[in-house]
Design a protein around this motif. Structure first.
Motif, PDB file in Angstrom:
ATOM      1  N   GLU A   1       0.834  -1.195   0.000  1.00  0.00           N
ATOM      2  CA  GLU A   1       0.000   0.000   0.000  1.00  0.00           C
ATOM      3  C   GLU A   1       0.872   1.251   0.000  1.00  0.00           C
ATOM      4  OE1 GLU A   1      -4.318   0.458   1.929  1.00  0.00           O
ATOM      5  OE2 GLU A   1      -2.703   0.681   3.383  1.00  0.00           O
ATOM      6  N   ILE A   2       0.451   2.245  -0.789  1.00  0.00           N
ATOM      7  CA  ILE A   2       1.143   3.527  -0.859  1.00  0.00           C
ATOM      8  C   ILE A   2       0.203   4.591  -0.317  1.00  0.00           C
ATOM      9  CG2 ILE A   2       2.299   5.200  -2.338  1.00  0.00           C
ATOM     10  CD1 ILE A   2       2.758   2.985  -4.359  1.00  0.00           C
ATOM     11  N   LYS A   3       0.645   5.309   0.716  1.00  0.00           N
ATOM     12  CA  LYS A   3      -0.182   6.327   1.344  1.00  0.00           C
ATOM     13  C   LYS A   3       0.440   7.714   1.173  1.00  0.00           C
ATOM     14  CE  LYS A   3      -2.233   3.269   4.807  1.00  0.00           C
ATOM     15  NZ  LYS A   3      -2.515   3.056   6.241  1.00  0.00           N
ATOM     16  N   ALA A   4      -0.269   8.710   1.665  1.00  0.00           N
ATOM     17  CA  ALA A   4       0.176  10.096   1.482  1.00  0.00           C
ATOM     18  C   ALA A   4       1.484  10.377   2.197  1.00  0.00           C
ATOM     19  CB  ALA A   4      -0.908  11.058   1.980  1.00  0.00           C
ATOM     20  N   ASP A   5       1.783   9.610   3.250  1.00  0.00           N
ATOM     21  CA  ASP A   5       3.011   9.877   3.997  1.00  0.00           C
ATOM     22  C   ASP A   5       4.272   9.470   3.253  1.00  0.00           C
ATOM     23  OD1 ASP A   5       2.706   7.173   4.109  1.00  0.00           O
ATOM     24  OD2 ASP A   5       2.604   7.027   6.298  1.00  0.00           O
ATOM     25  N   ILE A   6       4.120   8.995   2.003  1.00  0.00           N
ATOM     26  CA  ILE A   6       5.307   8.737   1.182  1.00  0.00           C
ATOM     27  C   ILE A   6       6.013  10.049   0.853  1.00  0.00           C
ATOM     28  CG2 ILE A   6       4.123   8.841  -1.035  1.00  0.00           C
ATOM     29  CD1 ILE A   6       5.858   6.540  -1.990  1.00  0.00           C
ATOM     30  N   PHE A   7       5.236  11.163   0.904  1.00  0.00           N
ATOM     31  CA  PHE A   7       5.807  12.497   0.700  1.00  0.00           C
ATOM     32  C   PHE A   7       5.953  13.182   2.056  1.00  0.00           C
ATOM     33  CE2 PHE A   7       3.814  11.647  -3.420  1.00  0.00           C
ATOM     34  CZ  PHE A   7       4.839  11.973  -4.274  1.00  0.00           C
ATOM     35  N   ALA A   8       6.876  14.132   2.110  1.00  0.00           N
ATOM     36  CA  ALA A   8       7.137  14.880   3.336  1.00  0.00           C
ATOM     37  C   ALA A   8       7.027  16.369   3.052  1.00  0.00           C
ATOM     38  CB  ALA A   8       8.527  14.543   3.882  1.00  0.00           C
ATOM     39  N   VAL A   9       6.918  17.152   4.101  1.00  0.00           N
ATOM     40  CA  VAL A   9       6.834  18.613   3.971  1.00  0.00           C
ATOM     41  C   VAL A   9       8.118  19.133   3.328  1.00  0.00           C
ATOM     42  CG1 VAL A   9       6.635  20.788   5.227  1.00  0.00           C
ATOM     43  CG2 VAL A   9       5.304  18.797   5.951  1.00  0.00           C
TER      44      VAL A   9
ATOM     45  N   VAL B   1      -2.605  18.574 -18.471  1.00  0.00           N
ATOM     46  CA  VAL B   1      -1.760  19.692 -18.050  1.00  0.00           C
ATOM     47  C   VAL B   1      -0.894  19.222 -16.874  1.00  0.00           C
ATOM     48  CG1 VAL B   1      -1.699  22.045 -17.145  1.00  0.00           C
ATOM     49  CG2 VAL B   1      -3.454  21.388 -18.788  1.00  0.00           C
ATOM     50  N   THR B   2       0.385  19.574 -16.910  1.00  0.00           N
ATOM     51  CA  THR B   2       1.304  19.244 -15.834  1.00  0.00           C
ATOM     52  C   THR B   2       1.900  20.520 -15.260  1.00  0.00           C
ATOM     53  OG1 THR B   2       1.874  17.116 -16.841  1.00  0.00           O
ATOM     54  CG2 THR B   2       3.392  17.989 -15.187  1.00  0.00           C
ATOM     55  N   VAL B   3       1.789  20.688 -13.950  1.00  0.00           N
ATOM     56  CA  VAL B   3       2.397  21.819 -13.262  1.00  0.00           C
ATOM     57  C   VAL B   3       3.579  21.278 -12.468  1.00  0.00           C
ATOM     58  CG1 VAL B   3       2.065  23.705 -11.630  1.00  0.00           C
ATOM     59  CG2 VAL B   3       0.195  23.012 -13.127  1.00  0.00           C
ATOM     60  N   GLN B   4       4.760  21.851 -12.706  1.00  0.00           N
ATOM     61  CA  GLN B   4       5.979  21.336 -12.102  1.00  0.00           C
ATOM     62  C   GLN B   4       6.411  22.166 -10.896  1.00  0.00           C
ATOM     63  OE1 GLN B   4       8.634  21.366 -15.518  1.00  0.00           O
ATOM     64  NE2 GLN B   4       8.242  19.188 -15.885  1.00  0.00           N
ATOM     65  N   ASN B   5       7.213  21.519 -10.067  1.00  0.00           N
ATOM     66  CA  ASN B   5       7.864  22.163  -8.923  1.00  0.00           C
ATOM     67  C   ASN B   5       6.882  22.760  -7.917  1.00  0.00           C
ATOM     68  OD1 ASN B   5      10.641  21.702  -9.563  1.00  0.00           O
ATOM     69  ND2 ASN B   5      10.461  23.239 -11.167  1.00  0.00           N
ATOM     70  N   LEU B   6       5.804  22.043  -7.650  1.00  0.00           N
ATOM     71  CA  LEU B   6       4.900  22.453  -6.584  1.00  0.00           C
ATOM     72  C   LEU B   6       5.440  21.947  -5.251  1.00  0.00           C
ATOM     73  CD1 LEU B   6       1.475  21.644  -8.249  1.00  0.00           C
ATOM     74  CD2 LEU B   6       2.477  23.900  -7.921  1.00  0.00           C
ATOM     75  N   GLU B   7       5.254  22.731  -4.228  1.00  0.00           N
ATOM     76  CA  GLU B   7       5.807  22.389  -2.915  1.00  0.00           C
ATOM     77  C   GLU B   7       4.751  21.792  -2.006  1.00  0.00           C
ATOM     78  OE1 GLU B   7       7.989  24.549   0.934  1.00  0.00           O
ATOM     79  OE2 GLU B   7       7.561  25.680  -0.901  1.00  0.00           O
ATOM     80  N   VAL B   8       5.079  20.696  -1.342  1.00  0.00           N
ATOM     81  CA  VAL B   8       4.192  20.093  -0.351  1.00  0.00           C
ATOM     82  C   VAL B   8       4.327  20.880   0.945  1.00  0.00           C
ATOM     83  CG1 VAL B   8       3.645  18.021   0.961  1.00  0.00           C
ATOM     84  CG2 VAL B   8       4.404  17.824  -1.413  1.00  0.00           C
ATOM     85  N   VAL B   9       3.237  21.519   1.367  1.00  0.00           N
ATOM     86  CA  VAL B   9       3.262  22.375   2.550  1.00  0.00           C
ATOM     87  C   VAL B   9       2.913  21.594   3.808  1.00  0.00           C
ATOM     88  CG1 VAL B   9       2.301  24.447   3.608  1.00  0.00           C
ATOM     89  CG2 VAL B   9       2.681  24.379   1.152  1.00  0.00           C
ATOM     90  N   ARG B  10       1.990  20.646   3.695  1.00  0.00           N
ATOM     91  CA  ARG B  10       1.565  19.893   4.871  1.00  0.00           C
ATOM     92  C   ARG B  10       1.109  18.503   4.442  1.00  0.00           C
ATOM     93  NH1 ARG B  10      -2.396  23.137   8.700  1.00  0.00           N
ATOM     94  NH2 ARG B  10      -0.556  24.510   8.605  1.00  0.00           N
ATOM     95  N   VAL B  11       1.335  17.521   5.316  1.00  0.00           N
ATOM     96  CA  VAL B  11       0.928  16.139   5.064  1.00  0.00           C
ATOM     97  C   VAL B  11       0.118  15.654   6.255  1.00  0.00           C
ATOM     98  CG1 VAL B  11       1.693  13.779   4.621  1.00  0.00           C
ATOM     99  CG2 VAL B  11       2.989  15.703   3.664  1.00  0.00           C
ATOM    100  N   ASP B  12      -1.111  15.180   5.973  1.00  0.00           N
ATOM    101  CA  ASP B  12      -1.966  14.587   7.015  1.00  0.00           C
ATOM    102  C   ASP B  12      -2.020  13.085   6.754  1.00  0.00           C
ATOM    103  OD1 ASP B  12      -3.918  13.761   8.785  1.00  0.00           O
ATOM    104  OD2 ASP B  12      -5.137  15.558   8.518  1.00  0.00           O
TER     105      ASP B  12
END
Length: 227
Positions: A112-120, A186-197
């Motif tokens: 399983e892959i969840k949102a916490d695979i990414f970090a702030v 459409v692809t938007v690049q270099n967006l920053e992850v501000v918060r992860v729940d």
């Protein structure tokens, strides 16, 4: 390990940082996704991870009143796709997408892959189908200029001349003209992850993400860093 996940767009809001600055963010319901297949260079010619997102029921076949004719409810997953999911040991999924990763072997089938695979602070690329705008003119679709708005002009929002004069006497391919606007990838690049729940599987991404609400968003780590 390279990272990627499927998400749906919840909407936009704004949050305050610890220093009091306000940041507009897009809320994405990311995952949980399951790994449905791992593709390797030896078997498939390339390395990739196939993931499934949003559970879906199996296609149901019933008999009519006479008991002879079969009635197929086409809103479910087909037998072929069900066999594919059964082979991976996961439940049926509505969306199936691939991420071309060189390190696909690091993933486990059925995991399983969840949102916490990414970090702030992670930088991501978000891809989706943009909102459809219908048939639009050249001014709205391509940002072309209008003509004078005076009464005697008779040329206000018309496109104007399309082709050259005697040579080459034709309209070139790719000329910006009125037509169907939007509803493209459409692809938007270099967006920053501000918060992860991690509990609610939510990603808060700085700025806007293409697509309407409930749209399927493909999120993966950025392919190039911002300057």
């Amino acid at each position: 390990m390279k990272k990627g996940i499927l998400a749906t767009k919840v909407g936009m809001t704004q949050i305050f940082q610890e220093d009091g600055s306000l940041i507009p963010v897009t809320v994405l319901a990311a995952g949980p996704c399951v790994v449905t297949q791992i593709k390797t260079v030896e078997n498939d010619g390339y390395s990739a991870v196939q993931v499934g997102f949003v559970e879906k029921k199996e296609r149901i076949t019933n008999k009519d009143k006479s008991g002879k004719k079969e009635i197929v409810h086409r809103h479910g997953v087909s037998k072929a796709m069900k066999g594919h999911f059964d082979k991976a040991g996961v439940s049926c999924r509505r969306f199936v997408r691939e991420f071309k990763f060189e390190n696909a072997g690091e993933y486990t089938l059925g995991s399983e892959i969840k949102a916490d695979i990414f970090a702030v602070g992670d930088k991501i690329d978000a891809s989706a189908i943009s909102k459809g705008k219908g048939f639009q003119g050249a001014i709205k679709r391509h940002g072309q200029h209008r003509g004078p708005m005076a009464h005697g002009s008779k040329f206000h929002r018309h496109q104007g001349s399309n082709g050259a004069c005697s040579s080459p006497s034709r309209v070139f391919k790719g000329k910006g003209m009125p037509g169907h606007m939007g509803c493209v990838k459409v692809t938007v690049q270099n967006l920053e992850v501000v918060r992860v729940d991690a509990e609610k599987n939510l990603l808060l991404v700085k700025g806007s993400v293409p697509g309407p609400k409930k749209a399927l968003i493909t999120v993966k780590e950025t392919v190039k860093a911002a300057n």
